[in-house]
Write a protein that holds these residues in place. Sequence first.
Motif, PDB file in Angstrom:
ATOM      1  N   LEU A  51       0.815  -1.215   0.000  1.00 13.50           N
ATOM      2  CA  LEU A  51       0.000   0.000   0.000  1.00 13.50           C
ATOM      3  C   LEU A  51       0.850   1.266   0.000  1.00 13.50           C
ATOM      4  CD1 LEU A  51      -2.821  -1.081   2.457  1.00 13.50           C
ATOM      5  CD2 LEU A  51      -3.040  -0.659  -0.008  1.00 13.50           C
ATOM      6  N   ARG A  52       1.950   1.257   0.730  1.00 18.12           N
ATOM      7  CA  ARG A  52       2.823   2.439   0.786  1.00 18.12           C
ATOM      8  C   ARG A  52       3.564   2.661  -0.524  1.00 18.12           C
ATOM      9  NH1 ARG A  52       6.069   3.278   6.327  1.00 18.12           N
ATOM     10  NH2 ARG A  52       4.331   3.061   7.765  1.00 18.12           N
ATOM     11  N   TYR A  53       3.924   1.560  -1.181  1.00 17.02           N
ATOM     12  CA  TYR A  53       4.752   1.640  -2.392  1.00 17.02           C
ATOM     13  C   TYR A  53       4.060   0.884  -3.525  1.00 17.02           C
ATOM     14  CZ  TYR A  53       7.970   2.868   1.329  1.00 17.02           C
ATOM     15  OH  TYR A  53       8.538   3.445   2.432  1.00 17.02           O
ATOM     16  N   PRO A  54       3.099   1.515  -4.203  1.00 14.01           N
ATOM     17  CA  PRO A  54       2.304   0.823  -5.224  1.00 14.01           C
ATOM     18  C   PRO A  54       3.106   0.312  -6.422  1.00 14.01           C
ATOM     19  CG  PRO A  54       1.646   3.145  -5.017  1.00 14.01           C
ATOM     20  CD  PRO A  54       2.668   2.884  -3.976  1.00 14.01           C
ATOM     21  N   ASP A  55       4.319   0.831  -6.650  1.00 15.12           N
ATOM     22  CA  ASP A  55       5.152   0.337  -7.759  1.00 15.12           C
ATOM     23  C   ASP A  55       6.066  -0.805  -7.325  1.00 15.12           C
ATOM     24  OD1 ASP A  55       4.054   2.178  -9.525  1.00 15.12           O
ATOM     25  OD2 ASP A  55       5.538   3.709  -9.016  1.00 15.12           O
TER      26      ASP A  55
END
Length: 189
Positions: A51-55
Motif C-alpha cells: 500500500l505504501r509503495y504501489p510500484d
Amino acid sequence: MKDELFKRECGVPMTKEAVRLLALERLALDKAQRFVDVGAGTGSISLEAALRYPDLDVIAIERNVDALDLIANNSQLFGCGNLRILAGTAPMALNERVDAVFIGGSGGMLRELIDWALERLTPDGRLVMSFILLENLSQTLAYLQQCSVVDLDCCEIQVNTLTPLGQGHYFKPNNFSYLISCRKEKGCA
C-alpha cells in the motif's frame, strides 16, 4: 495501518503495528523494486509495504493454509494489486533478485533462511528479521556475524497499549520483540 484493520484468525501470527513500522523503516523500500516477506502470517508487513509503495513488487511467502487465506482476504480488502502470494516453505525456488527481505517466521530454519535471503538480495540489499524468542535472536546474531553483511543492528521493542479496565485504564504489555537489520555487502554478487 492500525492492527484492528486486518482480518485476523486465531493461531495466525501478525507483526504488530509498532514492530511493523520500525521494520518497514529499516527495509528502506522507497528505492526498492522487489520485496519478499517470509512467513507472512496475516500479511501485515506485505500489505502495508504494498500500500505504501504501489510500484513495488511484493512477494508474500507462507506455508500455513489458514494464513494464506487471510493474506488473500486482506489483500482483497485493501485492494493490493502489487502483492503476489506464494504458498510453500522457504527456502524455496525463487529465481528473482530482490532488494529487501523480511523474515517474520523461520520454522526452525534460521541459517537456511538467512543464506537463502542473502543469495537473493542485490548487493546493498536489506535483510530485516523479527523474533520473540531469545534463542532465535542469539542464533541469528551469532550467524550474521559470520556472513557478508554490514550495518548489523538489533533492538528490543516493548510496547504497552492503553486499555480500558472497569472505569479506568491501564497499559497492557505486548510481547517483547527483537528486530535485527543488516545490509548485504556491496561487493557480494
